[in-house]
Design an enzyme around this catalytic site. Sequence first.
Site, PDB file in Angstrom:
ATOM      1  N   CYS A 165       0.458   3.383   3.111  1.00  0.00           N
ATOM      2  CA  CYS A 165       1.138   2.766   4.255  1.00  0.00           C
ATOM      3  C   CYS A 165       2.641   3.019   4.186  1.00  0.00           C
ATOM      4  O   CYS A 165       3.274   3.342   5.200  1.00  0.00           O
ATOM      5  CB  CYS A 165       0.868   1.262   4.290  1.00  0.00           C
ATOM      6  SG  CYS A 165      -0.871   0.828   4.444  1.00  0.00           S
ATOM      7  N   CYS A 215       0.835  -1.207   0.000  1.00  0.00           N
ATOM      8  CA  CYS A 215       0.000   0.000   0.000  1.00  0.00           C
ATOM      9  C   CYS A 215       0.870   1.258   0.000  1.00  0.00           C
ATOM     10  O   CYS A 215       1.690   1.456   0.896  1.00  0.00           O
ATOM     11  CB  CYS A 215      -0.906  -0.022   1.228  1.00  0.00           C
ATOM     12  SG  CYS A 215      -1.742   1.532   1.576  1.00  0.00           S
TER      13      CYS A 215
END
Length: 111
Positions: free
Chosen positions: A41, A38
Amino acid sequence: MTTNDLTFNPDYRDDAPKMADIETWTGYAILEFGAPWCGHCQAAESVVKDVVAEHPQLPHIKIADGRGKKLGRIFKVKLWPTLVLLKDGQEVSRIVRPTGITEVRDLLAGI
C-alpha cells in the site's frame, strides 16, 4: 452517506461506508482497500495519488481493511491495495497491487 459527502482522505478510514449506502451512490467512485502499515500500500500510494489527482471530481475512499472488516469481505478483497472502481454503486472494474501509473490510468480510462 453519499459520494458528495466524501472528500479525499490520505489516510485509510476505519469508518467504512455501509454497502446499503454505496448501492445508492450515483456516478463513479473508487474504493481503495488497504492498511497504513502495508508495504504494498505504501509503495502504491504515490502512483494512485498522482492518477486520482487527474480526476478531481472522482471520490476516492481509502478504507482500512483487515480481519473482521465487513466491506472488504463483501468485495472479496484478498490482497492490498485493491482499488475497486464503482459506477452507480456497482463494481465495474478493479486492480490489485498496482505498481505503475499505467495500471491505475487504465482503470480510470473509461470514465
